[in-house]
Design a protein around this motif. Structure first.
Motif, PDB file in Angstrom:
ATOM      1  N   LEU A   1       0.845  -1.186   0.000  1.00  0.00           N
ATOM      2  CA  LEU A   1       0.000   0.000   0.000  1.00  0.00           C
ATOM      3  C   LEU A   1       0.883   1.240   0.000  1.00  0.00           C
ATOM      4  O   LEU A   1       2.071   1.185   0.339  1.00  0.00           O
ATOM      5  CB  LEU A   1      -0.950   0.003   1.200  1.00  0.00           C
ATOM      6  N   PHE A   2       0.289   2.356  -0.374  1.00  0.00           N
ATOM      7  CA  PHE A   2       0.993   3.631  -0.440  1.00  0.00           C
ATOM      8  C   PHE A   2       0.389   4.580   0.588  1.00  0.00           C
ATOM      9  O   PHE A   2      -0.836   4.693   0.692  1.00  0.00           O
ATOM     10  CB  PHE A   2       0.901   4.241  -1.833  1.00  0.00           C
ATOM     11  N   LYS A   3       1.257   5.270   1.328  1.00  0.00           N
ATOM     12  CA  LYS A   3       0.814   6.202   2.361  1.00  0.00           C
ATOM     13  C   LYS A   3       1.419   7.576   2.108  1.00  0.00           C
ATOM     14  O   LYS A   3       2.547   7.691   1.641  1.00  0.00           O
ATOM     15  CB  LYS A   3       1.260   5.720   3.752  1.00  0.00           C
TER      16      LYS A   3
ATOM     17  N   VAL B   1      -0.241  23.124 -15.909  1.00  0.00           N
ATOM     18  CA  VAL B   1      -1.017  22.794 -17.108  1.00  0.00           C
ATOM     19  C   VAL B   1      -2.207  21.910 -16.760  1.00  0.00           C
ATOM     20  O   VAL B   1      -3.346  22.180 -17.142  1.00  0.00           O
ATOM     21  CB  VAL B   1      -0.124  22.122 -18.167  1.00  0.00           C
ATOM     22  N   THR B   2      -1.955  20.821 -16.009  1.00  0.00           N
ATOM     23  CA  THR B   2      -3.024  19.855 -15.703  1.00  0.00           C
ATOM     24  C   THR B   2      -3.700  20.122 -14.365  1.00  0.00           C
ATOM     25  O   THR B   2      -4.809  19.652 -14.133  1.00  0.00           O
ATOM     26  CB  THR B   2      -2.458  18.438 -15.691  1.00  0.00           C
ATOM     27  N   GLY B   3      -3.037  20.830 -13.459  1.00  0.00           N
ATOM     28  CA  GLY B   3      -3.593  21.040 -12.130  1.00  0.00           C
ATOM     29  C   GLY B   3      -3.406  19.865 -11.207  1.00  0.00           C
ATOM     30  O   GLY B   3      -3.909  19.878 -10.073  1.00  0.00           O
ATOM     31  N   LEU B   4      -2.674  18.836 -11.642  1.00  0.00           N
ATOM     32  CA  LEU B   4      -2.416  17.672 -10.803  1.00  0.00           C
ATOM     33  C   LEU B   4      -1.226  17.946  -9.897  1.00  0.00           C
ATOM     34  O   LEU B   4      -0.339  18.739 -10.212  1.00  0.00           O
ATOM     35  CB  LEU B   4      -2.144  16.442 -11.661  1.00  0.00           C
ATOM     36  N   ARG B   5      -1.185  17.264  -8.810  1.00  0.00           N
ATOM     37  CA  ARG B   5      -0.113  17.451  -7.830  1.00  0.00           C
ATOM     38  C   ARG B   5       1.165  16.785  -8.326  1.00  0.00           C
ATOM     39  O   ARG B   5       1.131  15.703  -8.931  1.00  0.00           O
ATOM     40  CB  ARG B   5      -0.548  16.860  -6.486  1.00  0.00           C
ATOM     41  N   ARG B   6       2.284  17.408  -8.050  1.00  0.00           N
ATOM     42  CA  ARG B   6       3.564  16.864  -8.499  1.00  0.00           C
ATOM     43  C   ARG B   6       4.625  17.083  -7.412  1.00  0.00           C
ATOM     44  O   ARG B   6       4.389  17.764  -6.421  1.00  0.00           O
ATOM     45  CB  ARG B   6       3.998  17.534  -9.811  1.00  0.00           C
ATOM     46  N   ASN B   7       5.795  16.460  -7.656  1.00  0.00           N
ATOM     47  CA  ASN B   7       6.943  16.604  -6.750  1.00  0.00           C
ATOM     48  C   ASN B   7       6.582  16.281  -5.300  1.00  0.00           C
ATOM     49  O   ASN B   7       6.975  16.977  -4.368  1.00  0.00           O
ATOM     50  CB  ASN B   7       7.531  18.016  -6.832  1.00  0.00           C
ATOM     51  N   PHE B   8       5.828  15.232  -5.120  1.00  0.00           N
ATOM     52  CA  PHE B   8       5.459  14.812  -3.777  1.00  0.00           C
ATOM     53  C   PHE B   8       6.232  13.549  -3.408  1.00  0.00           C
ATOM     54  O   PHE B   8       6.868  12.910  -4.264  1.00  0.00           O
ATOM     55  CB  PHE B   8       3.951  14.560  -3.685  1.00  0.00           C
ATOM     56  N   SER B   9       6.175  13.192  -2.165  1.00  0.00           N
ATOM     57  CA  SER B   9       6.811  11.966  -1.678  1.00  0.00           C
ATOM     58  C   SER B   9       5.764  11.115  -0.981  1.00  0.00           C
ATOM     59  O   SER B   9       4.731  11.619  -0.536  1.00  0.00           O
ATOM     60  CB  SER B   9       7.968  12.289  -0.731  1.00  0.00           C
ATOM     61  N   ALA B  10       6.040   9.837  -0.886  1.00  0.00           N
ATOM     62  CA  ALA B  10       5.097   8.901  -0.266  1.00  0.00           C
ATOM     63  C   ALA B  10       5.884   7.796   0.429  1.00  0.00           C
ATOM     64  O   ALA B  10       7.094   7.646   0.240  1.00  0.00           O
ATOM     65  CB  ALA B  10       4.144   8.320  -1.307  1.00  0.00           C
ATOM     66  N   THR B  11       5.172   7.038   1.214  1.00  0.00           N
ATOM     67  CA  THR B  11       5.745   5.882   1.911  1.00  0.00           C
ATOM     68  C   THR B  11       5.137   4.611   1.347  1.00  0.00           C
ATOM     69  O   THR B  11       3.912   4.495   1.228  1.00  0.00           O
ATOM     70  CB  THR B  11       5.475   5.952   3.422  1.00  0.00           C
TER      71      THR B  11
ATOM     72  N   PHE C   1       9.315   1.948   3.248  1.00  0.00           N
ATOM     73  CA  PHE C   1      10.431   2.726   2.722  1.00  0.00           C
ATOM     74  C   PHE C   1       9.873   3.895   1.921  1.00  0.00           C
ATOM     75  O   PHE C   1       8.710   3.893   1.510  1.00  0.00           O
ATOM     76  CB  PHE C   1      11.380   1.865   1.885  1.00  0.00           C
ATOM     77  N   LYS C   2      10.719   4.872   1.669  1.00  0.00           N
ATOM     78  CA  LYS C   2      10.289   6.128   1.071  1.00  0.00           C
ATOM     79  C   LYS C   2      10.387   6.084  -0.455  1.00  0.00           C
ATOM     80  O   LYS C   2      11.211   5.375  -1.022  1.00  0.00           O
ATOM     81  CB  LYS C   2      11.136   7.294   1.610  1.00  0.00           C
ATOM     82  N   TRP C   3       9.513   6.890  -1.068  1.00  0.00           N
ATOM     83  CA  TRP C   3       9.564   7.108  -2.516  1.00  0.00           C
ATOM     84  C   TRP C   3       9.455   8.604  -2.768  1.00  0.00           C
ATOM     85  O   TRP C   3       8.652   9.298  -2.131  1.00  0.00           O
ATOM     86  CB  TRP C   3       8.410   6.384  -3.206  1.00  0.00           C
ATOM     87  N   GLN C   4      10.275   9.097  -3.699  1.00  0.00           N
ATOM     88  CA  GLN C   4      10.278  10.507  -4.062  1.00  0.00           C
ATOM     89  C   GLN C   4      10.066  10.632  -5.561  1.00  0.00           C
ATOM     90  O   GLN C   4      10.656   9.893  -6.362  1.00  0.00           O
ATOM     91  CB  GLN C   4      11.612  11.165  -3.656  1.00  0.00           C
ATOM     92  N   HIS C   5       9.213  11.563  -5.953  1.00  0.00           N
ATOM     93  CA  HIS C   5       8.922  11.788  -7.369  1.00  0.00           C
ATOM     94  C   HIS C   5      10.199  12.212  -8.093  1.00  0.00           C
ATOM     95  O   HIS C   5      10.764  13.269  -7.821  1.00  0.00           O
ATOM     96  CB  HIS C   5       7.846  12.868  -7.497  1.00  0.00           C
ATOM     97  N   THR C   6      10.694  11.368  -9.020  1.00  0.00           N
ATOM     98  CA  THR C   6      11.912  11.647  -9.780  1.00  0.00           C
ATOM     99  C   THR C   6      11.662  11.332 -11.245  1.00  0.00           C
ATOM    100  O   THR C   6      10.844  10.470 -11.578  1.00  0.00           O
ATOM    101  CB  THR C   6      13.099  10.798  -9.281  1.00  0.00           C
ATOM    102  N   PRO C   7      12.360  11.990 -12.144  1.00  0.00           N
ATOM    103  CA  PRO C   7      12.162  11.731 -13.582  1.00  0.00           C
ATOM    104  C   PRO C   7      12.759  10.389 -13.988  1.00  0.00           C
ATOM    105  O   PRO C   7      13.723   9.909 -13.390  1.00  0.00           O
ATOM    106  CB  PRO C   7      12.878  12.906 -14.259  1.00  0.00           C
TER     107      PRO C   7
END
Length: 824
Positions: free
Chosen positions: A313-315, A451-461, A479-485
C-alpha cells in the motif's frame, strides 16, 4: 483553557483588519460511519490553523452535505448530475470564491464544468478524473493556455505505481478496477509508458484488466473464483544441471507469480475488498496485491498479517505525527472544551480535505500580496458606492452572488451572464502555491502542475506486507519514494540492490519432513551385513503412506528427513514457527508427514490433508503395581464401613436377645439347685455372655446348645440369620474374586481427578497442540490445569529438575514409567 479564550480575543480584535475569503466545501454524505464527520472536523481544523496566523487574509468556510445515498446512486446519472449542479449553483448565489469537494468519477464532470464555465477555482481532495483534454481553451487559439480551474490535492498514483512495478521487475500485472476509473488510470499509465520507451532503460508492461463486481457483497466470491482459477495445479518437470565437478543439481521452477493492481474508487469499497481478501481461500505467497491509492492505513492490514499473502500500500499521511497531534489538541481545547474532534483514527481523505483548505488560503494570500488586500474587502459591498454591507452576501461585478443562469435572479432583471471576477487571478495563484510541512500540511509537499492542475513533486511511503522466512505473521516493512524523472526510480539505491540480490536467489528443491514417533515413523534395525541409507532407514505407518502415494501418483519422488529436535511445530513469541510447520513456511520442505493435530492456528498457515486418524486427548499413567497381601487382607473384600456396621449389628442383636429373654416369661425355667433338699430356682439361659455367643455362632453358621423360645427372641434371631446369610454370601463371592484376580484400579480415572490433586505431576509435549489447547482454553478446569503445569515447570526450571513439558513422546513415556509424572 484560558489560553484558548485569550487566543479567541486576539482573533476577534484582528477580525476587522483581515479580509474574509468565502469558501464552500461540498462533502459527500455517502461514506462509511465517521468519515463525513472527520472531513468536516479537519476542514474546521484547517480554518482554525490559517485564521490563527498573523496575516491579512482569513477564510470563511461554509460546508454543504451532498446526499449520495445508495438509492440515489441507482438513479440515472443525468438525474444525479442535475441534482448536484443545482446544489452547487444554489450555493453560488450567496457567493464564494473557491469551492472544495471530494469528487467521484461520475460527479467530477459536474464540478469541473461549473469551475470552467463560471471561472470558480475547484480544489479536489479525491482522485480527480483529469484528462489532458480537460484544459480550458483560450479565446485566442494562438495565445497561451490559461491556468486550469481544477486542482487535485490528492496526488496521482500512476507515477509511483509504475516506479514500483519497475522496481519489482514485473512484466505482467492483473488490473482490478471499477470501470470508469480504469479509463483514467490506464490512460495515465500508458502515457507514462510511452515516455519510457526510449533509451536503454526501456520498460514494457502487459496489463490484464478485470472489472470488480459493483456489489461489495460479491467481493468474497469474486476473489475465491479468481484465486481458484489462478491456483490450478500444474505439473512441473524437474530440471537437471550437470556441474563441472560431476554433481547434478535438481531444480524445480517456481509457480507463476500473480501481481494484482487493485484500483477501486472510495475508501468504502477498498475496505470491503480488504475484508473479503481476509476471508478468501487459496491465497498463497505467489499472490501480490498492490492497492493503487493513498486511502489505506497500516491498521487496515491487521487481519492479513497471518495469511500467506503479499500486500503493498501507499501512504502519504501519518496520523501519529507529533505536530499534527499538538495542533489538533489545541483546536479541541479551544473550540470543543477538550472533546475529541472525531474518531481516534483520522482517515486519509480527511487529511487531503485539510490540505485543500490550506491551499485556498495560500492562494488568496498570494493574490493579496500582489494586488492588495483591498480587492477582497470589497467583496461584501455592491459596486454602486453604497456603504451598506451584507455579511452573508458576496457581490460579483456589482451584482449579488454568482448565477449559473442569470434569469434566476428575480431582483435584477436583465442581468447579464458574468463569470467570477477574480477567478482567473485565484486560479493562477493556486498554480503557484508551494506548501510543505513547515506550512502545517498533513500530506507533505504540495505543488501543482500549471497545465493539468495535478499534484507533483510529492513523496510517499511504500508499505509492504510480505512473508519472511519461518514466520507465520507477515513482516511489515516501509520505505520512502520521491517523485523523480525517468529512468531514475524514486526509491533508495540500497533498496534496489537488495531486491536484485533476492531475485537472483535460486529455488532449492524441498524435501519431505517426518516426525519420528512409534508406530508412525520408526528407525529400522540394522544388521551386520546390511547398512540402511536414505528413505530405507525408516518404517511405520507414515512411511507406508508415502510409499502408497508414490505407487499411485506418477512422478512422485521424495526424500525423508527427520524434523530437527523431532518437533511438530509451535508458534514463537516473534510470530515464527519451529519444527515441521517452520520448515513448510520457509519452504525448506514441501510436505510434512506425521500424526499432526489439526487446529485453527496451524490451519491459518499451512494446508492439511484429510486426517487418517481421529482421536482425543488421553491421560498416560503408570501401570499400577501388583497388590501385596498381608495378615489383614481377608478384610479387603468388604469396605471398612461395612465391617464397622456389621460389628455394631452384632452387638445390637446380642443386646436385643438378652433384653427380650430377660423380661419374657417363656425364657424362664425352674432349675434344680439342690437335689438333697429338692430346691429349685428360676433361671434364664440367655445371659449376656450366652447372647453374644449365640449371635456369633449364628454369624459363623455354627450351632449352639441353646435356642430362644420366646416369640420376640425368635424374631430377632431370624432377622439376624437372614442378615448373616446375605453378608456371608457377599463376602464369599468378593473374597473369591479378590484372591483370583489382581486388583488394578488406577488412582486417576478422569481429568477431574487429575485436576483436584497436586501430588501427582502431569504435563504435555513441549511444542505440541495439546499444550496449546490447555493454554488457550477458556474452560476453567483446563485453565486451572495449565496454570498448575506452568507453575510446576517454572519451579523445576529454577531447581534444575526434569521439566514436565517433555520434548518427545518417547521421552514422556520414559518419564511416566519411572515416576509419578502423567502425560496428556
Amino acid at each position: 483553557m484560558w489560553i484558548g479564550w485569550l487566543l479567541l480575543l486576539l482573533l476577534a480584535a484582528a477580525a476587522d483588519a483581515a479580509a474574509k475569503i468565502p469558501l464552500r466545501a461540498f462533502i459527500d454524505n455517502n461514506t462509511k460511519i465517521g468519515t463525513t464527520e472527520a472531513v468536516h472536523a479537519m476542514l474546521h481544523l484547517a480554518q482554525f490553523t490559517v485564521n490563527s496566523r498573523p496575516d491579512e487574509v482569513d477564510v470563511l468556510l461554509g460546508a454543504a452535505l451532498i446526499p449520495m445515498s445508495p438509492e440515489a446512486e441507482q438513479l440515472d446519472k443525468s438525474t444525479i448530475f442535475w441534482n448536484l449542479r443545482t446544489s452547487v449553483c444554489d450555493h453560488l448565489r450567496s457567493g464564494f470564491l473557491m469551492m472544495l469537494a471530494g469528487s467521484r468519477t461520475f460527479t467530477y464532470s459536474v464540478y469541473h464544468s461549473i469551475a470552467n464555465a463560471m471561472r470558480v477555482p475547484f480544489i479536489d481532495w479525491e482522485v480527480s478524473n483529469t484528462r489532458p483534454g480537460d484544459r480550458f481553451e483560450p479565446a485566442n487559439k494562438s495565445g497561451p493556455f490559461p491556468p486550469p480551474f481544477t486542482y487535485s490535492v490528492y496526488p496521482p498514483v500512476e507515477h509511483l505505481l509504475l516506479d514500483y512495478i519497475a522496481y519489482k521487475g514485473w512484466e505482467e500485472v492483473v488490473y482490478v478496477h471499477d470501470g470508469d476509473n480504469a479509463d483514467r488510470t490506464l490512460l495515465a499509465l500508458y502515457t507514462l509508458l510511452d515516455q519510457r520507451q526510449f533509451g536503454e532503460s526501456r520498460m514494457e508492461l502487459k496489463v490484464e484488466p478485470i472489472r470488480a463486481p459493483e456489489d461489495e457483497m460479491m467481493f468474497k466470491s469474486f476473489l475465491s473464483s479468481f484465486h481458484r482459477s489462478r491456483s490450478e495445479t500444474k505439473k512441473f518437470e524437474m530440471n537437471y544441471t550437470l556441474m563441472a565437478d560431476g554433481t547434478i543439481i535438481m531444480e524445480t521452477p517456481s509457480p507463476k507469480p500473480h501481481n494484482i493492481i487493485v484500483d477501486l474508487e472510495g475508501a468504502d469499497r477498498i475496505g470491503a475488498f480488504l475484508k473479503a481478501l481476509e476471508e478468501s481461500v487459496l491465497v498463497t505467497r505467489y499472490f501480490h496485491y498492490v492497492f493503487a491509492n493513498f486511502l489505506i492505513e497500516d491498521s487496515d492490514l491487521h487481519g492479513l498479517r497471518h495469511m500467506l499473502i503479499n500486500v503493498t500500500l501507499f501512504k502519504i499521511f501519518d496520523p501519529n505525527a507529533e505536530p499534527f497531534k499538538k495542533r489538533k489538541k489545541l483546536y479541541e481545547d479551544t473550540f470543543r472544551a477538550g472533546k475529541p474532534t472525531t474518531m481516534e483514527q483520522i482517515p486519509p481523505v480527511a487529511a487531503f480535505a485539510h490540505d485543500a483548505l490550506l491551499v485556498t488560503h495560500a492562494a488568496a494570500k498570494l493574490v493579496a500580496e500582489e494586488y492588495g488586500v483591498g480587492m477582497f474587502k470589497n467583496l461584501w459591498s455592491p459596486s454602486d458606492g453604497s456603504s451598506e454591507k451584507n455579511a452573508f452576501q458576496m457581490f460579483n461585478r456589482g451584482y449579488p452572488g454568482v448565477y449559473c443562469n442569470p434569469r434566476m435572479d428575480r431582483n435584477n432583471h436583465g442581468r447579464p451572464f458574468e463569470t467570477l471576477e477574480y477567478g482567473e487571478v485565484l486560479a493562477k495563484s493556486i498554480s503557484s502555491v508551494v506548501l510543505d510541512s513547515v506550512n502545517e500540511t498533513l500530506t507533505g509537499r504540495i505543488e501543482f502542475d500549471p497545465v493539468t492542475g495535478l499534484r507533483r513533486n510529492f513523496s510517499a511511503t511504500v508499505v509492504e506486507l510480505h512473508q519472511s522466512a519461518n514466520h507465520a505473521n507477515s513482516i511489515l516493512e516501509s520505505f520512502k519514494w520521491q517523485h523523480t524523472p525517468w529512468p531514475q526510480l524514486g526509491f533508495a539505491a540500497d533498496r534496489i540492490d537488495a531486491l536484485a540480490a533476492v531475485q537472483k536467489a535460486r529455488f532449492v528443491r524441498p524435501e519431505r519432513y517426518v516426525y519420528k514417533v512409534k508406530p508412525f515413523v520408526m528407525l529400522k534395525r540394522e544388521t551386520e551385513n546390511k547398512t540402511l541409507v536414505g528413505n530405507d532407514r525408516y518404517e511405520g505407518y507414515c512411511i507406508d503412506l508415502l510409499n502408497k502415494l508414490a505407487e499411485n501418483i506418477s512422478g512422485f519422488q521424495y526424500e525423508i528427513f527427520v524434523s530437527h529436535g523431532n518437533k511438530y511445530g509451535r508458534k514463537q513469541e516473534d510470530g515464527s514457527w519451529d519444527g515441521m510447520i517452520g520448515y513448510l513456511l520457509n519452504e525448506t520442505a514441501d510436505m510434512a508427514v506425521a500424526p499432526l493435530t489439526i487446529n485453527q492456528e496451524r490451519e491459518r498457515v499451512v494446508d492439511f490433508s484429510k486426517p487418517f486418524m481421529t482421536t482425543g486427548i488421553s491421560i498416560m499413567i503408570q501401570k499400577p503395581e501388583k497388590q501385596e497381601f498381608s495378615i489383614f487382607s481377608f478384610m479387603q473384600p468388604l469396605g471398612r464401613t461395612i465391617w464397622i456396621l456389621t460389628m455394631c449389628s452384632y452387638v445390637g442383636v446380642s443386646l436385643t436377645i438378652f433384653i427380650v429373654s430377660t423380661f419374657s416369661p417363656y425364657e424362664q425355667k425352674q432349675t434344680l439347685i439342690n437335689p438333697t433338699s429338692n430346691e429349685y430356682a428360676v433361671t434364664n439361659d440367655f445371659s449376656m455372655y450366652n447372647s453374644l455367643w449365640f449371635t456369633l455362632a449364628a454369624f459363623m453358621q455354627q450351632g449352639t446348645d441353646i435356642l430362644p423360645r420366646a416369640p420376640s427372641g425368635r424374631m430377632a434371631s431370624a432377622c439376624w440369620w437372614f442378615f448373616t446369610l446375605i453378608i456371608v454370601s457377599s463376602y464369599t463371592a468378593n473374597l473369591a474374586a479378590f484372591l483370583t484376580l489382581e486388583k488394578m484400579t488406577p488412582p486417576i480415572e478422569s481429568v477431574e481427578d487429575l485436576a483436584r490433586q497436586t501430588n501427582i505431576l502431569y504435563g504435555t509435549i513441549k511444542d505440541g497442540s495439546t499444550r496449546n489447547f490447555f493454554e488457550d482454553s477458556a474452560v476453567p478446569l483446563y485453565k486451572q490445569m495449565y496454570d498448575f503445569m506452568k507453575r510446576t515447570s517454572q519451579r523445576q526450571t529454577q531447581t534444575n529438575e526434569q521439566n514436565i513439558f517433555v520434548d518427545t513422546y518417547d521421552h514422556g513415556i520414559e518419564r511416566v514409567r519411572k515416576g509419578k509424572v502423567r502425560i496428556l
